[in-house]
Design an enzyme around this catalytic site. Sequence first.
Site, short mmCIF file in Angstrom:
data_model
loop_
_atom_site.label_atom_id
_atom_site.label_comp_id
_atom_site.label_asym_id
_atom_site.label_seq_id
_atom_site.Cartn_x
_atom_site.Cartn_y
_atom_site.Cartn_z
N GLY A 43 -1.20 -4.26 -5.40
CA GLY A 43 -0.05 -4.12 -6.28
C GLY A 43 1.03 -3.26 -5.64
O GLY A 43 1.26 -3.32 -4.43
N CYS A 44 1.70 -2.48 -6.44
CA CYS A 44 2.80 -1.64 -5.98
C CYS A 44 2.36 -0.74 -4.83
O CYS A 44 1.46 0.09 -5.01
CB CYS A 44 3.31 -0.79 -7.14
SG CYS A 44 4.56 0.42 -6.70
N PHE A 45 2.98 -0.88 -3.67
CA PHE A 45 2.51 -0.11 -2.51
C PHE A 45 2.79 1.37 -2.61
O PHE A 45 2.14 2.18 -1.96
CB PHE A 45 3.00 -0.68 -1.18
CG PHE A 45 4.44 -1.07 -1.06
CD1 PHE A 45 5.45 -0.49 -1.81
CD2 PHE A 45 4.80 -2.05 -0.13
CE1 PHE A 45 6.78 -0.87 -1.66
CE2 PHE A 45 6.13 -2.43 0.03
CZ PHE A 45 7.13 -1.84 -0.74
#
Length: 220
Positions: free
Chosen positions: A38-40
């Site tokens: 997901g969101c890094f």
Amino acid sequence: MTRSCDIPGLQVPKSRFPDPQQDLPASEGEQRAVLGGGCFWCVEAVFLAMDGVTSVVSGYAGGSAETASYEDVCSGQTGHAEVVEVRYQPDRVSFGSLLKVFFSVAHDPTQLNRQGNDRGTQYRSVIFYENEEQKRVARAYIRQLGEAGVYADPIVTTLEPLEAFYPAEEYHQNFAARNPQQPYVRAVAAPKVDKLREGFPERLKTESSSNNTSIPGDHA
């Protein structure tokens, strides 16, 4: 639009996560793992806090160089996933230990092509393996977690060969530590790092080894 960083982390107890039965040897020299959850920004914050990790770079993998930009990747049409490149010292932290934190703290591996309200293949749960040994260990651990019944739902993490890693734009790097008061960082990145601190204190960097990098947490 709500991003994946706005979604609280998993609450599966640490005791339910077994150590990997298979692992890579503690060889000399720096190694790397490329992981997408997901969101890094949030995944990066977790691994930056781990002892034995020498650097974490947010970036893209799974697509071509021509479309390895945030604007293009956000379209969900490039084949890329948001990933982090974790460089680590295998005599201090093993590949298997990184995987254990990846599955237990960094993200929810049962969400298909999404994390929270972020939807699209760019947010898929993925391990990009550099060699057959990494693939073997990752596949074995996914099977082990499934047999242990750690999650109520099936793990959907994909294993994909690493063709290339493309660093993300500079403003994405070390984002959570540089923006600790951002609402989404406080909502999810910080709680995930706190979960690492509480569940895996033996895996944390010491203050002297953190290079003065501020990792977000409840104290921020």
